[in-house]
Design a protein around this motif. Structure first.
Motif, PDB file in Angstrom:
ATOM      1  N   SER A  12       4.323 -31.012 -21.277  1.00 59.27           N
ATOM      2  CA  SER A  12       4.468 -30.987 -19.825  1.00 59.27           C
ATOM      3  C   SER A  12       3.412 -31.865 -19.172  1.00 59.27           C
ATOM      4  CB  SER A  12       4.338 -29.553 -19.293  1.00 59.27           C
ATOM      5  OG  SER A  12       2.997 -29.105 -19.387  1.00 59.27           O
ATOM      6  N   LEU A  13       3.685 -32.253 -17.931  1.00 57.42           N
ATOM      7  CA  LEU A  13       2.703 -33.012 -17.160  1.00 57.42           C
ATOM      8  C   LEU A  13       1.476 -32.172 -16.865  1.00 57.42           C
ATOM      9  CD1 LEU A  13       5.027 -34.879 -14.628  1.00 57.42           C
ATOM     10  CD2 LEU A  13       3.887 -35.833 -16.640  1.00 57.42           C
ATOM     11  N   GLU A  14       1.663 -30.871 -16.668  1.00 67.16           N
ATOM     12  CA  GLU A  14       0.520 -29.998 -16.396  1.00 67.16           C
ATOM     13  C   GLU A  14      -0.497 -30.073 -17.526  1.00 67.16           C
ATOM     14  OE1 GLU A  14      -0.667 -25.280 -15.896  1.00 67.16           O
ATOM     15  OE2 GLU A  14       1.364 -25.850 -16.479  1.00 67.16           O
TER      16      GLU A  14
ATOM     17  N   ALA B  83      16.074 -48.779 -24.598  1.00 69.61           N
ATOM     18  CA  ALA B  83      16.961 -47.659 -24.902  1.00 69.61           C
ATOM     19  C   ALA B  83      16.434 -46.371 -24.285  1.00 69.61           C
ATOM     20  CB  ALA B  83      17.108 -47.504 -26.412  1.00 69.61           C
ATOM     21  N   LEU B  84      15.128 -46.195 -24.293  1.00 70.32           N
ATOM     22  CA  LEU B  84      14.553 -44.986 -23.699  1.00 70.32           C
ATOM     23  C   LEU B  84      14.793 -44.940 -22.193  1.00 70.32           C
ATOM     24  CD1 LEU B  84      11.214 -44.752 -25.704  1.00 70.32           C
ATOM     25  CD2 LEU B  84      13.165 -43.199 -25.827  1.00 70.32           C
ATOM     26  N   ILE B  85      14.764 -46.099 -21.549  1.00 66.69           N
ATOM     27  CA  ILE B  85      15.074 -46.138 -20.126  1.00 66.69           C
ATOM     28  C   ILE B  85      16.558 -45.856 -19.897  1.00 66.69           C
ATOM     29  CG2 ILE B  85      15.132 -47.605 -18.067  1.00 66.69           C
ATOM     30  CD1 ILE B  85      12.724 -49.080 -19.193  1.00 66.69           C
ATOM     31  N   ALA B  86      17.402 -46.399 -20.773  1.00 63.17           N
ATOM     32  CA  ALA B  86      18.846 -46.234 -20.615  1.00 63.17           C
ATOM     33  C   ALA B  86      19.278 -44.783 -20.743  1.00 63.17           C
ATOM     34  CB  ALA B  86      19.587 -47.086 -21.639  1.00 63.17           C
ATOM     35  N   VAL B  87      18.594 -44.014 -21.601  1.00 70.94           N
ATOM     36  CA  VAL B  87      18.983 -42.616 -21.809  1.00 70.94           C
ATOM     37  C   VAL B  87      18.186 -41.653 -20.943  1.00 70.94           C
ATOM     38  CG1 VAL B  87      19.699 -43.097 -24.167  1.00 70.94           C
ATOM     39  CG2 VAL B  87      17.377 -42.272 -23.743  1.00 70.94           C
ATOM     40  N   ALA B  88      17.333 -42.210 -20.060  1.00 74.54           N
ATOM     41  CA  ALA B  88      16.557 -41.343 -19.171  1.00 74.54           C
ATOM     42  C   ALA B  88      17.491 -40.481 -18.337  1.00 74.54           C
ATOM     43  CB  ALA B  88      15.670 -42.198 -18.267  1.00 74.54           C
ATOM     44  N   GLN B  89      17.070 -39.267 -18.084  1.00 77.95           N
ATOM     45  CA  GLN B  89      17.875 -38.305 -17.340  1.00 77.95           C
ATOM     46  C   GLN B  89      17.154 -37.939 -16.046  1.00 77.95           C
ATOM     47  OE1 GLN B  89      18.846 -34.994 -19.954  1.00 77.95           O
ATOM     48  NE2 GLN B  89      18.843 -36.379 -21.709  1.00 77.95           N
ATOM     49  N   PRO B  90      17.441 -38.657 -14.951  1.00 75.27           N
ATOM     50  CA  PRO B  90      16.758 -38.388 -13.679  1.00 75.27           C
ATOM     51  C   PRO B  90      16.927 -36.931 -13.265  1.00 75.27           C
ATOM     52  CG  PRO B  90      17.990 -40.436 -13.554  1.00 75.27           C
ATOM     53  CD  PRO B  90      18.370 -39.778 -14.844  1.00 75.27           C
ATOM     54  N   GLY B  91      15.827 -36.341 -12.794  1.00 81.91           N
ATOM     55  CA  GLY B  91      15.871 -34.983 -12.306  1.00 81.91           C
ATOM     56  C   GLY B  91      15.862 -33.925 -13.390  1.00 81.91           C
ATOM     57  N   GLN B  92      15.786 -34.337 -14.675  1.00 78.69           N
ATOM     58  CA  GLN B  92      15.830 -33.371 -15.771  1.00 78.69           C
ATOM     59  C   GLN B  92      14.443 -32.935 -16.233  1.00 78.69           C
ATOM     60  OE1 GLN B  92      18.742 -32.040 -17.125  1.00 78.69           O
ATOM     61  NE2 GLN B  92      19.636 -33.029 -15.330  1.00 78.69           N
TER      62      GLN B  92
ATOM     63  N   VAL C 196      10.772 -32.996 -18.003  1.00 77.17           N
ATOM     64  CA  VAL C 196      10.181 -33.562 -19.207  1.00 77.17           C
ATOM     65  C   VAL C 196      11.186 -33.439 -20.345  1.00 77.17           C
ATOM     66  CG1 VAL C 196       8.262 -33.445 -20.829  1.00 77.17           C
ATOM     67  CG2 VAL C 196       7.877 -32.947 -18.413  1.00 77.17           C
ATOM     68  N   THR C 197      11.863 -34.534 -20.640  1.00 79.07           N
ATOM     69  CA  THR C 197      12.846 -34.579 -21.718  1.00 79.07           C
ATOM     70  C   THR C 197      12.256 -35.289 -22.929  1.00 79.07           C
ATOM     71  OG1 THR C 197      13.750 -36.681 -20.954  1.00 79.07           O
ATOM     72  CG2 THR C 197      14.708 -34.672 -20.016  1.00 79.07           C
ATOM     73  N   SER C 198      12.973 -35.244 -24.040  1.00 77.88           N
ATOM     74  CA  SER C 198      12.499 -35.912 -25.252  1.00 77.88           C
ATOM     75  C   SER C 198      12.371 -37.418 -25.042  1.00 77.88           C
ATOM     76  CB  SER C 198      13.438 -35.615 -26.420  1.00 77.88           C
ATOM     77  OG  SER C 198      14.759 -36.021 -26.115  1.00 77.88           O
ATOM     78  N   SER C 199      13.306 -38.004 -24.275  1.00 78.82           N
ATOM     79  CA  SER C 199      13.216 -39.446 -24.016  1.00 78.82           C
ATOM     80  C   SER C 199      12.033 -39.767 -23.116  1.00 78.82           C
ATOM     81  CB  SER C 199      14.516 -39.953 -23.390  1.00 78.82           C
ATOM     82  OG  SER C 199      14.768 -39.304 -22.158  1.00 78.82           O
ATOM     83  N   ALA C 200      11.755 -38.891 -22.146  1.00 78.23           N
ATOM     84  CA  ALA C 200      10.601 -39.112 -21.271  1.00 78.23           C
ATOM     85  C   ALA C 200       9.305 -39.028 -22.063  1.00 78.23           C
ATOM     86  CB  ALA C 200      10.606 -38.085 -20.140  1.00 78.23           C
ATOM     87  N   ILE C 201       9.232 -38.077 -22.983  1.00 75.04           N
ATOM     88  CA  ILE C 201       8.042 -37.951 -23.827  1.00 75.04           C
ATOM     89  C   ILE C 201       7.880 -39.191 -24.706  1.00 75.04           C
ATOM     90  CG2 ILE C 201       7.046 -36.671 -25.757  1.00 75.04           C
ATOM     91  CD1 ILE C 201       8.281 -34.135 -24.528  1.00 75.04           C
ATOM     92  N   ALA C 202       8.986 -39.620 -25.326  1.00 78.32           N
ATOM     93  CA  ALA C 202       8.920 -40.795 -26.200  1.00 78.32           C
ATOM     94  C   ALA C 202       8.501 -42.047 -25.436  1.00 78.32           C
ATOM     95  CB  ALA C 202      10.267 -41.019 -26.880  1.00 78.32           C
ATOM     96  N   SER C 203       8.857 -42.120 -24.161  1.00 80.96           N
ATOM     97  CA  SER C 203       8.555 -43.321 -23.378  1.00 80.96           C
ATOM     98  C   SER C 203       7.070 -43.497 -23.136  1.00 80.96           C
ATOM     99  CB  SER C 203       9.307 -43.282 -22.041  1.00 80.96           C
ATOM    100  OG  SER C 203       8.783 -42.271 -21.201  1.00 80.96           O
ATOM    101  N   VAL C 204       6.279 -42.408 -23.170  1.00 81.95           N
ATOM    102  CA  VAL C 204       4.838 -42.529 -22.980  1.00 81.95           C
ATOM    103  C   VAL C 204       4.091 -42.427 -24.301  1.00 81.95           C
ATOM    104  CG1 VAL C 204       4.899 -41.684 -20.616  1.00 81.95           C
ATOM    105  CG2 VAL C 204       4.577 -40.051 -22.478  1.00 81.95           C
TER     106      VAL C 204
END
Length: 354
Positions: free
Chosen positions: A119-121, A168-177, A179-187
């Motif tokens: 999480s961001l927290e 690919a990580l940007i393409a599968v991003a899920q706005p409003g979802q 902290v997703t697995s793709s969001a974690i992988a992107s950082v």
């Protein structure tokens, strides 16, 4: 302790100077709230982290292009370069959270560099700047594999793979979802490996000579353009921009990394700095990691202890105190730990077969 001027080449000095600049750029992004309510374009200074990624790729570029790398000595050197000062910084930020009962809640996550996995927290609980350390560690862990696999070949394939993985990580991003697995992988390394690879490109280009001033100019133009895009689309509302403009907000760092790579390739190809400029570059590099780790502690102290300083006075005093703390800890801990790690890695290497 530490390096003397005679221990470093001019190229190393230029890279060290850029490392110090990267730290100050990040400081600018985190100190902006002390002088303005709406950071605006100041928020683009967070891309100083992307400059750090590019510089790491530059420094370790020879292993992308054929130099062998013994994983044991390499990991020992990286551990003693990164962890001792990081653990001291983490302890300081925990103390600043006291007497809050939750002050030690996420210590284990941070000790094992797992603080950006949930999480961001958790990621920002102690120090927002800590988020970039896990991908750096992951790059160090992957580097021996890269050196053994590429052996000077197929770097272009690695670069294309890293770029496609980022996209690919940007393409599968899920706005409003959230902290997703793709969001974690992107950082983490899947999302930023391409920036390390850009640093390796900068190293290769710097060795080809000509056009260095043109590269610096193009890099600066690219950075100004990315700053304008950031100010237009992302700065007004970063969360809304991430939802509405994922291809823009998700590529600010990559665009900045491209600009920084061009600048790095041009600066590194310059004639060696001399005199006070050489000493200043080396000093900036020596303090950069400490500045990066500790700069957010001073504003936290200001808030915790109610120091009556505001505006640019607060910026100046917090920066001066950060530089002093970084200098003291560099000589007391960082440099001795790094030198110990180097000596230990040499002993390990000496016991390994050729």
């Amino acid at each position: 302790m530490g390096f003397s001027v005679s221990d470093r080449s001019g190229e190393d000095a230029a890279i060290e100077g850029l490392r110090g600049l990267a730290a100050l750029i990040v400081v600018g992004s985190h100190y902006a709230h002390l002088v303005t309510g709406a950071p605006g374009a100041w928020g683009f200074a967070a891309t100083g982290v992307d400059l750090f990624f590019v510089l790491s790729g530059y420094v370790f570029a020879p292993y992308f292009f054929g130099r062998p790398l013994a994983w044991g000595p390499h990991l020992v050197r990286r551990f003693f370069r990164l962890y001792p000062l990081y653990l001291v910084a983490l302890a300081l930020y925990v103390l600043l959270k006291l007497p809050d009962p939750a002050a030690t809640k996420y210590v284990v996550d941070h000790v094992f560099m797992a603080h950006t996995l949930r999480s961001l927290e958790i990621a920002f609980f102690y120090n927002a700047a800590f988020w970039s350390l896990p991908p750096e560690v992951e790059f160090y862990l992957l580097l021996p594999v890269i050196a053994a696999t590429l052996r000077g070949r197929a770097f272009a394939a690695l670069f294309v793979f890293a770029l496609l993985m980022h996209m690919a990580l940007i393409a599968v991003a899920q706005p409003g979802q959230g902290v997703t697995s793709s969001a974690i992988a992107s950082v983490h390394l899947p999302g930023v490996l391409v920036e390390f690879a850009l640093g390796a490109c900068a190293w290769r280009i710097a060795r080809e000579g000509g056009g260095r001033m043109l590269r610096v100019l193009l890099g600066c133009v690219a950075l100004v353009a990315m700053c304008a895009v950031y100010t237009k689309f992302v700065a007004p509302d970063p969360k809304a921009a991430a939802d509405a403009w994922p291809w823009i907000s998700g590529n600010i760092g990559l665009g900045a990394a491209l600009g920084y790579a061009l600048v790095v390739s041009g600066v590194a190809a310059r004639p060696n700095p001399q005199g006070w400029r050489l000493r200043l570059c080396l000093l900036a590099g020596e303090l950069s990691y400490g500045v990066y780790l500790f700069h957010n502690a001073l504003p936290q102290m200001r808030a915790k202890f109610g120091w009556p300083i505001e505006g640019w006075t607060a910026v100046g005093l917090c920066l001066a105190a950060t530089l002093l703390l970084a200098w003291v800890l560099h000589h007391a801990l960082e440099a001795p730990a790094r030198n110990f790690g180097r000596d230990l890695s040499r002993r390990i290497a000496a016991r390994q077969p050729a």
